[in-house]
Design a protein around this motif. Structure first.
Motif, PDB file in Angstrom:
ATOM      1  N   ALA A 149     -79.097 -33.208 -16.908  1.00 45.51           N
ATOM      2  CA  ALA A 149     -77.925 -32.879 -16.016  1.00 45.51           C
ATOM      3  C   ALA A 149     -76.612 -33.073 -16.853  1.00 45.51           C
ATOM      4  O   ALA A 149     -75.551 -32.104 -16.433  1.00 45.51           O
ATOM      5  N   THR A 150     -76.433 -33.816 -17.641  1.00 43.75           N
ATOM      6  CA  THR A 150     -75.166 -33.602 -18.443  1.00 43.75           C
ATOM      7  C   THR A 150     -75.062 -32.460 -19.428  1.00 43.75           C
ATOM      8  O   THR A 150     -74.043 -31.990 -19.600  1.00 43.75           O
ATOM      9  N   SER A 151     -76.163 -32.153 -20.129  1.00 44.90           N
ATOM     10  CA  SER A 151     -76.102 -31.074 -21.059  1.00 44.90           C
ATOM     11  C   SER A 151     -75.675 -29.711 -20.037  1.00 44.90           C
ATOM     12  O   SER A 151     -75.203 -28.695 -20.783  1.00 44.90           O
ATOM     13  N   GLN A 152     -76.127 -29.802 -18.723  1.00 41.37           N
ATOM     14  CA  GLN A 152     -75.839 -28.402 -18.079  1.00 41.37           C
ATOM     15  C   GLN A 152     -74.273 -28.565 -17.485  1.00 41.37           C
ATOM     16  O   GLN A 152     -73.981 -27.514 -17.106  1.00 41.37           O
ATOM     17  N   LEU A 153     -73.567 -29.250 -17.548  1.00 43.45           N
ATOM     18  CA  LEU A 153     -72.215 -29.625 -17.058  1.00 43.45           C
ATOM     19  C   LEU A 153     -71.287 -28.491 -17.934  1.00 43.45           C
ATOM     20  O   LEU A 153     -70.400 -28.133 -17.353  1.00 43.45           O
ATOM     21  N   ARG A 154     -71.876 -28.286 -19.183  1.00 39.58           N
ATOM     22  CA  ARG A 154     -70.935 -27.338 -19.724  1.00 39.58           C
ATOM     23  C   ARG A 154     -70.962 -25.745 -19.506  1.00 39.58           C
ATOM     24  O   ARG A 154     -70.150 -25.137 -19.191  1.00 39.58           O
ATOM     25  N   HIS A 155     -72.164 -25.530 -18.608  1.00 37.36           N
ATOM     26  CA  HIS A 155     -72.210 -24.166 -17.968  1.00 37.36           C
ATOM     27  C   HIS A 155     -71.536 -24.171 -16.633  1.00 37.36           C
ATOM     28  O   HIS A 155     -71.079 -23.057 -16.364  1.00 37.36           O
ATOM     29  N   ILE A 156     -71.318 -25.342 -16.089  1.00 34.86           N
ATOM     30  CA  ILE A 156     -70.573 -25.439 -14.768  1.00 34.86           C
ATOM     31  C   ILE A 156     -69.204 -25.238 -15.129  1.00 34.86           C
ATOM     32  O   ILE A 156     -68.529 -24.689 -14.475  1.00 34.86           O
ATOM     33  N   GLY A 178     -60.016 -29.157 -21.748  1.00 36.16           N
ATOM     34  CA  GLY A 178     -58.610 -28.439 -21.767  1.00 36.16           C
ATOM     35  C   GLY A 178     -59.223 -26.967 -21.843  1.00 36.16           C
ATOM     36  O   GLY A 178     -58.290 -26.033 -21.736  1.00 36.16           O
ATOM     37  N   GLN A 179     -60.529 -26.360 -22.026  1.00 33.83           N
ATOM     38  CA  GLN A 179     -61.025 -25.054 -22.098  1.00 33.83           C
ATOM     39  C   GLN A 179     -61.645 -24.482 -20.690  1.00 33.83           C
ATOM     40  O   GLN A 179     -62.329 -23.590 -20.870  1.00 33.83           O
ATOM     41  N   ILE A 180     -61.517 -25.271 -19.902  1.00 27.89           N
ATOM     42  CA  ILE A 180     -62.192 -25.078 -18.580  1.00 27.89           C
ATOM     43  C   ILE A 180     -62.127 -23.791 -18.115  1.00 27.89           C
ATOM     44  O   ILE A 180     -60.808 -23.313 -18.027  1.00 27.89           O
ATOM     45  N   HIS A 181     -63.205 -23.078 -17.773  1.00 28.99           N
ATOM     46  CA  HIS A 181     -62.956 -21.389 -17.423  1.00 28.99           C
ATOM     47  C   HIS A 181     -63.047 -21.588 -15.859  1.00 28.99           C
ATOM     48  O   HIS A 181     -64.005 -21.826 -15.246  1.00 28.99           O
ATOM     49  N   LEU A 182     -61.775 -21.382 -15.170  1.00 28.54           N
ATOM     50  CA  LEU A 182     -61.760 -21.395 -13.867  1.00 28.54           C
ATOM     51  C   LEU A 182     -62.815 -20.609 -12.753  1.00 28.54           C
ATOM     52  O   LEU A 182     -63.080 -21.183 -12.014  1.00 28.54           O
ATOM     53  N   ALA A 183     -62.925 -19.198 -13.405  1.00 25.94           N
ATOM     54  CA  ALA A 183     -63.721 -18.342 -12.611  1.00 25.94           C
ATOM     55  C   ALA A 183     -65.096 -19.035 -12.731  1.00 25.94           C
ATOM     56  O   ALA A 183     -65.967 -19.109 -11.667  1.00 25.94           O
ATOM     57  N   THR A 184     -65.680 -19.586 -13.879  1.00 25.18           N
ATOM     58  CA  THR A 184     -66.994 -20.230 -13.857  1.00 25.18           C
ATOM     59  C   THR A 184     -66.979 -21.322 -12.856  1.00 25.18           C
ATOM     60  O   THR A 184     -68.039 -21.533 -12.330  1.00 25.18           O
ATOM     61  N   LEU A 185     -65.961 -22.162 -13.129  1.00 31.74           N
ATOM     62  CA  LEU A 185     -65.922 -23.397 -12.261  1.00 31.74           C
ATOM     63  C   LEU A 185     -65.921 -23.135 -10.875  1.00 31.74           C
ATOM     64  O   LEU A 185     -66.699 -23.874  -9.971  1.00 31.74           O
ATOM     65  N   ALA A 186     -65.540 -21.874 -10.393  1.00 35.58           N
ATOM     66  CA  ALA A 186     -65.332 -21.539  -8.948  1.00 35.58           C
ATOM     67  C   ALA A 186     -66.671 -21.223  -8.569  1.00 35.58           C
ATOM     68  O   ALA A 186     -66.966 -21.075  -7.322  1.00 35.58           O
TER      69      ALA A 186
END
Length: 578
Positions: A149-156, A178-186
């Motif tokens: 689950a932790t390893s998949q957080l980067r894709h989220i 600091g590099q979070i991609h907002l569209a991917t997060l959405a």
């Protein structure tokens, strides 16, 4: 000849009685499982570091082969989260992810696992899996679920992060927040929330709306597909891939190709131990699920034949572009709940997946990696069971130590070190426990022929007769303990005339223990004290009869302890209360 064929080809048994009703049940179950497996297979392949299509390939021929050779009527074979993680760990040590050698190494790993499992099955060595105790497996799966689950957080989050241990992963994610991609997060956060709701709240909500239980169940199982469809359409319509949302991309269209595992001695040497580890862990997980489901139907499975079925499935994966597979818990439960009547349901599932591979792969070009990550996170968090720590602490500190060490080392040092250490700790704890077996001095329960512990019951004893009940097999680890125990109880000038070893729980006496018994007999003979055995099991007596021990024994072997009491106890019996 026919019996041998049925032993190795269970399909010849259940296939004789296959009818239209079984076909209908199997076809419906296959449809539901196929819908569930498509996103799961893609997701688990990415978890293993392989192209998405490898997950589908690993779910076609392996399922068919298991249907032929396996004995469970409900087990659904294919990629699973834990084995995918182990594959990524093992293959990542010999090849760079994305390189041509990575896929070849995964094929080799599947081939080695398949051959090892078949070898165990042919020689009926399924008992080897017992070296992985349930607490160790539970701890390992819990820790693996947290790691996955932790390893998949980067894709989220849409960030670059890495690491093999929990500390490395968390540190890497924290450094890149600091590099979070907002569209991917959405996409990732709503998809994860929706899938959690599908698992826990969708069916009750549908039932409240008046949907029938059967339809609500089917719609719930299809929930992950809805997440795939919606997020794929969102990326396509809004062209989110052009602004940095990672997608699956081109997936080859067609049936699984014929592939050959790597046969170089160096590659085989590097992957042999991981293959054995994956085989045993996969088998334990698979056979546990199969036995649970079989018990519900009052059926039985053959663990040794299950080894052959899983081995054949892994060999099938090795030659059709897949990677190691085993029986999955969630899909097997779905298969069983959907009414699968025979292993043919798995073969029909393979047909559905083959259709998807041949005709539907162009439709998933825009499928975001974040959705597959959400699928994995929701699936593996269901495997996390931290309550095992509380339950083992309350019941057995030794089992707690095995679980805690397995979890901590899996999280902190990696999956292979974690599970290997858990196995070693379990074996060491077993050796420590059996090195000092429970030994009770027993006496006669008044008015009966039964003998019980003098410290727990009001029993009759005799000052000239000492009876010790040994509650463990005698072998090299505890042989010296028994010798010392008798020596401490029997001293020069004591009132004892006879010592009886009561052996109803002794299933084996190895050579070291035999030598200790000979030493005890020699010491008691010198002291003028008779040495006797009672309630010795048949196989143990057969072994003793091949030695000179019974000829040298200065006493007798009694069929029952009551016979020993009758023959040896004097008239000066006394009562000993608790």
């Amino acid at each position: 000849m026919i019996r041998t064929l049925r032993r190795y080809l269970p399909i010849l048994d259940w296939g004789r009685h296959y009818d239209g009703a079984a076909f209908g049940s199997d076809a419906l179950a296959a449809l539901i499982v196929t819908i569930m497996l498509i996103p799961q297979s893609l997701a688990y392949a990415l978890l293993a570091g392989l192209p998405a299509e490898a997950g589908i390939y690993a779910s076609i021929l392996p399922i068919v082969l298991y249907a032929i050779f396996g004995t469970s009527r409900s087990l659904a074979v294919g990629p699973v989260a834990v084995v995918s993680l182990l594959t990524a760990t093992a293959v990542g040590q010999v090849a760079e992810q994305g390189a041509a050698g990575y896929a070849t190494a995964a094929l080799t790993l599947a081939g080695l696992s398949g051959m090892f499992l078949i070898l165990l099955g042919v020689f009926r060595l399924g008992i080897l899996a017992n070296f992985l105790s349930h607490p160790v497996i539970a701890g390992f799966i819990t820790a693996s679920g947290i790691l996955i689950a932790t390893s998949q957080l980067r894709h989220i989050l849409g960030i670059e992060a890495g690491g093999h241990t929990l500390i490395e992963m968390v540190a890497s994610i924290g450094a890149n927040l600091g590099q979070i991609h907002l569209a991917t997060l959405a996409i990732g956060v709503p998809a994860t929330a929706f899938l959690f709701w599908v698992r826990r709240g969708m069916k009750p909500a549908l039932l409240k709306l008046g949907v029938s239980a059967t339809l609500a169940d089917v719609m719930t199982k299809a929930g992950p597909v809805l997440a795939v469809v919606v997020t794929t359409l969102a990326v396509w319509v809004l062209s989110l891939d052009r602004v940095g949302v990672a997608v699956i991309g081109d997936v080859p269209q067609g049936l699984p190709p014929f592939t050959l595992p790597g046969l170089s001695p160096d590659l085989v040497r590097q992957l042999l131990v991981p293959a054995i580890l994956i085989s045993i862990i996969g088998f334990v997980e698979s056979v546990s699920v199969a036995q649970t489901l079989a018990a519900k139907r009052r059926e039985r499975i053959d663990p040794d034949q299950e080894l052959i079925g899983l081995g054949a499935a892994n060999l099938g994966a090795a030659f059709t572009g897949g990677y190691p597979v085993t029986g999955g818990f969630s899909r097997s439960v779905v298969n069983d709940d959907a009414g699968a009547a025979t292993p043919a349901a798995g073969a029909y599932t393979a047909v559905g997946l083959a259709f998807a591979a041949a005709f539907l792969t162009p439709l998933i070009y825009y499928l975001p990696n974040a959705t597959l990550a959400a699928t994995i996170i929701v699936a593996v968090l269901g495997l996390v069971d931290l309550s095992i720590l509380r339950r083992t602490w309350a019941y057995s500190r030794g089992d707690f130590a095995a679980v805690a060490i397995t979890i901590l080392l899996t999280l902190g040092a990696g999956v292979e070190i974690g599970v290997a250490t858990g196995v070693v700790v379990s074996l060491l704890l077993h050796l420590v426990k059996t090195s000092k077996p429970h030994v009770a001095e027993v006496g006669l329960v008044p008015g009966t022929h039964h003998f019980r512990n003098v410290d727990r019951h009001a029993v009759e004893t005799d000052p000239g007769l000492l009876t010790l009940r040994i509650d463990e097999s005698l072998y090299f680890v505890n042989a010296r303990f028994l010798e010392t125990l008798v020596q401490d109880r029997v001293t020069e000038g004591c009132a004892l005339r006879h010592v009886v070893l009561m052996c109803p729980a002794v299933n084996d006496i190895d050579f070291s223990a035999l030598e200790s018994l000979e030493a005890v007999n020699l010491r008691l003979t010198k002291l003028g004290i008779g040495f006797h055995l009672s309630e010795v099991k048949g196989p143990v007596m057969d072994r003793l009869n091949t030695t000179h021990f019974l000829d040298a024994l200065n006493g007798r072997v009694f069929l029952s302890q009551y016979d020993a009491w009758t023959a040896l106890a004097g008239t000066s019996s006394r009562s000993a209360a608790e």
